[in-house]
Design a protein around this motif. Sequence first.
Motif, PDB file in Angstrom:
ATOM      1  N   ARG A 124      -0.436  -7.039 -22.592  1.00 54.75           N
ATOM      2  CA  ARG A 124      -0.409  -5.701 -23.194  1.00 54.75           C
ATOM      3  C   ARG A 124       0.329  -4.702 -22.327  1.00 54.75           C
ATOM      4  O   ARG A 124       1.138  -3.939 -22.811  1.00 54.75           O
ATOM      5  N   VAL A 125       0.026  -4.761 -21.041  1.00 58.84           N
ATOM      6  CA  VAL A 125       0.509  -3.703 -20.155  1.00 58.84           C
ATOM      7  C   VAL A 125       1.709  -4.193 -19.336  1.00 58.84           C
ATOM      8  O   VAL A 125       1.696  -5.315 -18.829  1.00 58.84           O
ATOM      9  N   THR A 126       2.710  -3.370 -19.238  1.00 58.91           N
ATOM     10  CA  THR A 126       3.844  -3.712 -18.406  1.00 58.91           C
ATOM     11  C   THR A 126       3.381  -3.758 -16.964  1.00 58.91           C
ATOM     12  O   THR A 126       2.723  -2.829 -16.493  1.00 58.91           O
ATOM     13  N   PRO A 127       3.677  -4.842 -16.251  1.00 61.64           N
ATOM     14  CA  PRO A 127       3.142  -4.967 -14.896  1.00 61.64           C
ATOM     15  C   PRO A 127       3.677  -3.890 -13.951  1.00 61.64           C
ATOM     16  O   PRO A 127       4.791  -3.403 -14.128  1.00 61.64           O
ATOM     17  N   PRO A 128       2.860  -3.525 -12.966  1.00 64.26           N
ATOM     18  CA  PRO A 128       3.302  -2.509 -12.004  1.00 64.26           C
ATOM     19  C   PRO A 128       4.140  -3.132 -10.891  1.00 64.26           C
ATOM     20  O   PRO A 128       4.099  -4.342 -10.667  1.00 64.26           O
ATOM     21  N   TRP A 129       4.899  -2.315 -10.221  1.00 66.75           N
ATOM     22  CA  TRP A 129       5.651  -2.783  -9.061  1.00 66.75           C
ATOM     23  C   TRP A 129       4.725  -2.819  -7.848  1.00 66.75           C
ATOM     24  O   TRP A 129       4.012  -1.880  -7.603  1.00 66.75           O
ATOM     25  N   ARG A 130       4.773  -3.909  -7.129  1.00 66.26           N
ATOM     26  CA  ARG A 130       4.010  -3.987  -5.885  1.00 66.26           C
ATOM     27  C   ARG A 130       5.003  -4.190  -4.761  1.00 66.26           C
ATOM     28  O   ARG A 130       5.954  -4.933  -4.913  1.00 66.26           O
ATOM     29  N   GLU A 131       4.754  -3.548  -3.636  1.00 67.82           N
ATOM     30  CA  GLU A 131       5.717  -3.636  -2.536  1.00 67.82           C
ATOM     31  C   GLU A 131       5.090  -4.236  -1.292  1.00 67.82           C
ATOM     32  O   GLU A 131       4.498  -3.524  -0.492  1.00 67.82           O
ATOM     33  N   PRO A 132       5.220  -5.557  -1.115  1.00 65.54           N
ATOM     34  CA  PRO A 132       4.628  -6.146   0.088  1.00 65.54           C
ATOM     35  C   PRO A 132       5.351  -5.697   1.352  1.00 65.54           C
ATOM     36  O   PRO A 132       4.747  -5.649   2.427  1.00 65.54           O
ATOM     37  N   GLN A 133       6.648  -5.400   1.220  1.00 63.95           N
ATOM     38  CA  GLN A 133       7.416  -5.010   2.398  1.00 63.95           C
ATOM     39  C   GLN A 133       8.414  -3.968   1.964  1.00 63.95           C
ATOM     40  O   GLN A 133       8.696  -3.821   0.763  1.00 63.95           O
ATOM     41  N   ASP A 134       9.003  -3.321   2.924  1.00 60.52           N
ATOM     42  CA  ASP A 134      10.030  -2.339   2.597  1.00 60.52           C
ATOM     43  C   ASP A 134      11.198  -3.050   1.928  1.00 60.52           C
ATOM     44  O   ASP A 134      11.730  -4.013   2.468  1.00 60.52           O
ATOM     45  N   GLY A 135      11.588  -2.599   0.740  1.00 61.02           N
ATOM     46  CA  GLY A 135      12.731  -3.200   0.057  1.00 61.02           C
ATOM     47  C   GLY A 135      12.391  -4.451  -0.726  1.00 61.02           C
ATOM     48  O   GLY A 135      13.244  -5.037  -1.370  1.00 61.02           O
ATOM     49  N   HIS A 136      11.156  -4.909  -0.670  1.00 60.33           N
ATOM     50  CA  HIS A 136      10.748  -6.094  -1.407  1.00 60.33           C
ATOM     51  C   HIS A 136       9.788  -5.665  -2.494  1.00 60.33           C
ATOM     52  O   HIS A 136       8.726  -5.117  -2.203  1.00 60.33           O
ATOM     53  N   ARG A 137      10.167  -5.888  -3.728  1.00 59.42           N
ATOM     54  CA  ARG A 137       9.313  -5.442  -4.822  1.00 59.42           C
ATOM     55  C   ARG A 137       8.973  -6.601  -5.747  1.00 59.42           C
ATOM     56  O   ARG A 137       9.841  -7.402  -6.075  1.00 59.42           O
ATOM     57  N   ILE A 138       7.709  -6.660  -6.151  1.00 57.54           N
ATOM     58  CA  ILE A 138       7.266  -7.698  -7.073  1.00 57.54           C
ATOM     59  C   ILE A 138       6.601  -7.018  -8.242  1.00 57.54           C
ATOM     60  O   ILE A 138       5.795  -6.106  -8.056  1.00 57.54           O
ATOM     61  N   ARG A 139       6.965  -7.459  -9.439  1.00 57.29           N
ATOM     62  CA  ARG A 139       6.387  -6.814 -10.599  1.00 57.29           C
ATOM     63  C   ARG A 139       5.344  -7.736 -11.206  1.00 57.29           C
ATOM     64  O   ARG A 139       5.676  -8.656 -11.937  1.00 57.29           O
ATOM     65  N   CYS A 140       4.095  -7.483 -10.866  1.00 58.70           N
ATOM     66  CA  CYS A 140       3.049  -8.390 -11.322  1.00 58.70           C
ATOM     67  C   CYS A 140       1.701  -7.673 -11.334  1.00 58.70           C
ATOM     68  O   CYS A 140       1.449  -6.798 -10.518  1.00 58.70           O
ATOM     69  N   HIS A 141       0.857  -8.086 -12.288  1.00 63.35           N
ATOM     70  CA  HIS A 141      -0.488  -7.514 -12.340  1.00 63.35           C
ATOM     71  C   HIS A 141      -1.390  -8.078 -11.249  1.00 63.35           C
ATOM     72  O   HIS A 141      -2.349  -7.456 -10.836  1.00 63.35           O
ATOM     73  N   VAL A 142      -1.066  -9.291 -10.833  1.00 60.81           N
ATOM     74  CA  VAL A 142      -1.914  -9.960  -9.848  1.00 60.81           C
ATOM     75  C   VAL A 142      -1.765  -9.255  -8.495  1.00 60.81           C
ATOM     76  O   VAL A 142      -0.657  -8.975  -8.065  1.00 60.81           O
ATOM     77  N   PRO A 143      -2.898  -8.969  -7.852  1.00 61.12           N
ATOM     78  CA  PRO A 143      -2.805  -8.276  -6.562  1.00 61.12           C
ATOM     79  C   PRO A 143      -2.051  -9.117  -5.532  1.00 61.12           C
ATOM     80  O   PRO A 143      -2.050 -10.348  -5.606  1.00 61.12           O
ATOM     81  N   LEU A 144      -1.428  -8.422  -4.589  1.00 63.34           N
ATOM     82  CA  LEU A 144      -0.604  -9.087  -3.585  1.00 63.34           C
ATOM     83  C   LEU A 144      -1.330 -10.186  -2.824  1.00 63.34           C
ATOM     84  O   LEU A 144      -0.762 -11.215  -2.526  1.00 63.34           O
ATOM     85  N   GLU A 145      -2.630  -9.957  -2.533  1.00 66.94           N
ATOM     86  CA  GLU A 145      -3.371 -10.946  -1.745  1.00 66.94           C
ATOM     87  C   GLU A 145      -3.394 -12.292  -2.458  1.00 66.94           C
ATOM     88  O   GLU A 145      -3.202 -13.335  -1.858  1.00 66.94           O
ATOM     89  N   GLU A 146      -3.609 -12.222  -3.786  1.00 67.10           N
ATOM     90  CA  GLU A 146      -3.671 -13.466  -4.545  1.00 67.10           C
ATOM     91  C   GLU A 146      -2.310 -14.129  -4.600  1.00 67.10           C
ATOM     92  O   GLU A 146      -2.197 -15.349  -4.525  1.00 67.10           O
ATOM     93  N   LEU A 147      -1.264 -13.317  -4.755  1.00 62.63           N
ATOM     94  CA  LEU A 147       0.093 -13.870  -4.781  1.00 62.63           C
ATOM     95  C   LEU A 147       0.415 -14.547  -3.457  1.00 62.63           C
ATOM     96  O   LEU A 147       1.048 -15.591  -3.401  1.00 62.63           O
ATOM     97  N   GLU A 148      -0.055 -13.919  -2.404  1.00 62.96           N
ATOM     98  CA  GLU A 148       0.179 -14.454  -1.072  1.00 62.96           C
ATOM     99  C   GLU A 148      -0.461 -15.824  -0.935  1.00 62.96           C
ATOM    100  O   GLU A 148       0.145 -16.758  -0.416  1.00 62.96           O
ATOM    101  N   GLU A 149      -1.674 -15.937  -1.457  1.00 64.29           N
ATOM    102  CA  GLU A 149      -2.362 -17.225  -1.416  1.00 64.29           C
ATOM    103  C   GLU A 149      -1.564 -18.284  -2.155  1.00 64.29           C
ATOM    104  O   GLU A 149      -1.402 -19.402  -1.672  1.00 64.29           O
ATOM    105  N   LEU A 150      -1.039 -17.919  -3.322  1.00 59.89           N
ATOM    106  CA  LEU A 150      -0.264 -18.860  -4.133  1.00 59.89           C
ATOM    107  C   LEU A 150       0.994 -19.292  -3.378  1.00 59.89           C
ATOM    108  O   LEU A 150       1.359 -20.461  -3.347  1.00 59.89           O
ATOM    109  N   SER A 151       1.660 -18.324  -2.749  1.00 54.35           N
ATOM    110  CA  SER A 151       2.900 -18.628  -2.047  1.00 54.35           C
ATOM    111  C   SER A 151       2.646 -19.523  -0.852  1.00 54.35           C
ATOM    112  O   SER A 151       3.520 -20.296  -0.460  1.00 54.35           O
ATOM    113  N   ALA A 152       1.443 -19.412  -0.280  1.00 51.78           N
ATOM    114  CA  ALA A 152       1.153 -20.193   0.915  1.00 51.78           C
ATOM    115  C   ALA A 152       0.931 -21.655   0.565  1.00 51.78           C
ATOM    116  O   ALA A 152       1.017 -22.520   1.423  1.00 51.78           O
ATOM    117  N   LEU A 153       0.646 -21.943  -0.699  1.00 51.60           N
ATOM    118  CA  LEU A 153       0.359 -23.327  -1.092  1.00 51.60           C
ATOM    119  C   LEU A 153       1.581 -24.236  -0.907  1.00 51.60           C
ATOM    120  O   LEU A 153       2.679 -23.844  -1.209  1.00 51.60           O
TER     121      LEU A 153
END
Lengths: 292, 688
Positions: B659-688
């Motif tokens: 329903r909702v357009t995902p927000p921009w999340r910025e883990p680092q300067d100049g790095h933007r991710i557009r996702c509803h999932v909080p950064l911590e969870e994304l980080e966990e996924l990336s670490a796999l």
Amino acid sequence: MTTASGTLRRSPGRARASRRRWGTSLALGTVLVAVNLLLALAAPLLTSYSPITPDGLAAVEGPSPAHWLGTDSLGRDVLTRVLYGGRYALAVSLSAAAVAIVLGTVLGCLAAYRRGWFDEVLMRLLDAVLSVPAILALLVVVTALGSGGPVIVLAATVIYAPAVIRVVRAAAFSVVSLDYVTAARARGEGFWAILRREVLPNILDVVLVEFAMRCSWIVLLVSSLSFLGFGADPPTPDWGLMVSENRTLLTVTPLSTVAPIVALATLIVGLNLAADGIAKARGIDRIVGGSR
Amino acid sequence: MSGLLAAPVLAPVAEVSALSVSYASAGGDVPVLVDVNLRIGAGETVGVVGESGCGKSTLASALVGYLRAGSRIAGGSVAVDGQDIVSGSATTVRALRRHHVGMVPQNAGSSLTPSMRVGRQVVEVLRATRGLDKAAAQAETVRLFGRVRLPDPAGLVQRYPHQLSGGQQQRVAVAIALAAQPRLLVLDEPTTGLDVVTQASVLALFAELRRDLGIALVLVSHDLGAVAAVSDRVLVMYAGRVVESGPVEATFAQPAHPYTRGLLASVARMATPGLPEPMPGTVTGAVDLPGCSFAPRCALAVEECRTGPHPPLMPVVADGADGPPFRSSACLRQNAALAAPAWQGSQRLPRSREPGEVLLEVRGLTVDYRRRPDARSGPTVEGVDLTVRRGEIVALVGESGSGKSTIAWALAGLRTPTSGSLALHDAAAAPGARPADLGQPAARRDPAVRRSVQLVFQNATTALNPRRSVGDAVTRMLTLRGLRKQAARTARDEVLRDVGLDSSFTDRLPGQLSGGQQQRVGIARALAARPSLVLADEVVSALDVSVQASVLRLLDDLRDEHELGYLFISHDLAVVRGLADRVVVLYLGRVCEEGTVEQVFTGTSHPYTRLLISAVLAQEPGSEVPDVVDDKEPESAPPPAGCAFRRRCPLAVPGVCDRVTPPWREPQDGHRIRCHVPLEELEELSAL
């Protein structure tokens, strides 16, 4: 070019074989057309008779040293009329074909390039023109505007340009969508520059075949018209008209009828062979269908 | 020698013995294959690699008993199931093709009949080869479609080929080949032209078929990663000859022929940043030169390589007694080749550059192709923001259909954007001048603006007019720039030199050039306009790996030399990793993630970026086919609201993501991710 990657492209052996095979028909066709053209151009040098002035004393004669192919009912030299007749036939067909080709190429390319409503409207218009039989359309034009060279050229253009437009449009379609045309558009080239530089060189073979084919069809069409009495006016030396005028004397002086027919046949066969030769050598599908 | 004797004892499925194929041409017979030997055991997978023009496809088609018109067998034989498939009687050949070998041709999409439902195309084969009745054939078709992992097999049989995605067409072609229950399946470039995710799943399918059905596979490919992932043995071909053969792991880990080494070194890798090492020269004919045909391109060549007869295939005796068995190499300097490092790492590491001034600024670019409003879908490209600085390479990545080319075309003025601002800050323009508006179509742009944005195409062959010489193609641009006569000639030669072509190329026609040279001309034509922004649309994806590396280096050189900004469109993540500074990941015309190459490829990332990265095949030997599950329907239309990726996302949150357009999340300067999932969870996924 390395041989290994060269063989990946067009098979050189096959291309050469087809060139050899179709080269003969192209050469023969070109020679036939060239002979016709030369004889027509050199007519005043080859004969001292006038093609028009009647000579009552020499009417209906068989072949003789003075008149190689005899004379017709008005005493005109048949050979002279056949030679001058070539001028008429070639002038009318070449100019009509040229006009039809130029018009057809420009409009065909424009339709392929623009697409959209322009293409749509043009194609429906052409459908309408194409649905009228050629000989009927020609008769209507001649009846309305009178006969004579320019009118025939105009009428033949109107009749043949639509078919040329379709063929050229189809050929141009496949070129227009290629990246080099896109590149030209991106650098802001106009339609004429794109037509001349990018599209035309790549469809030139198609255009040439079209030209040769249309020429032969127009020669036949114009002769048919003259035969029916709607084309060239007497005393114009026209092959169709000559056949029509002399056919009553077929048993008396057969050459006066046969000579223009042979001339007509060699020109048409020559043009067809040339068209076929170009088409086959360049790998184009020959345009099917007869003179319409 | 014991290794050679220990060859598979099972009867081979197919055996190519001393096969030579020649092609009749104007100058006499040209050998295409020279003395090729290949024995394929039951259930074995053999990869055939080499550049284009090396005879790979000729070998593949000879295996099914087909030779291109004009070519003939100059010697040797091809036996399938003990019978000669090339010179056998028509009945024998037909019977062999019907029951023993199957082939999936290159570009499977065009091998399917467009006017017939895909199910019927399989039924036809089943009835002809296995004599099944209609009902049984239909049931078997559905089973086969399931076997090749097509989604919804029962429904899919009713579709026409054009209603399927490229990967699905490939699977249907495989199903047709499998229908006859062959013992050998020949796959000609099965992954070329597919995007990474599809590629990985098609390869996984092959591995599965082989495991479950025990079919022998011959995989012809220029993609070393694909061959490494699924083959047991590899055959390296160069100029019509087999130059090396052996088990994939050992061969790729320690090549015994310099050509194999060169091929491996010219592939860009995900694991290491930087640009790979190009291989000099091009493929020659099989018998153009005395000696080894690879000698002109070989760094190890000695005098004997150039004068003697072509080296025969010799068993490889690697260091130590437990040398890998079954290996052979046609190289006189085998030991030197073995000793050279197989893969020296990138020859050119990315330099750290100071970002230049902003060149291109795109804000909220939207392109909508829909004729009338449609509540079920959204615009093709929506709300794309892009920034390219001078001297910077920004890569645009995503699967096919993600709107990458649409964006490039909009920037080139070939598509009018529906909305958004596209500003070009051209330094060549007067200082302080207003930025040029790229929202205008090309025809209405100022000539100077038109020149500053140049497009380089994917397919160099169609990008050049076949009737215009190289010089002419470049000069046209110069003429438009106002240069005439001598000035134009000087500038033309300079531009050609810039792309590594000398002035002898000016009179050549594109048809007389190799693929890499054609692409160089395409780049030269763009350079001639003195652009500030180059839009490079998949410029290396149609080239051989050996040529790819040199074109990539050229692009890298040119940006420094001319301070060019690039928008580099590619689906090849390894290439992007090596060349680009920043990456923008697109999914169905929406930006998912944006950041520097390091941030995107090694840091926390969007679930879609994860999927792309996990699908990339490692080029290293012994690598496994990544387990990418992508059996879902291809998505062609972006959704009207919410996140475009939600239908394939493992982390999708129902009720939010759709329903909702995902927000921009910025883990680092100049790095933007557009996702509803909080950064911590994304980080966990990336670490796999």
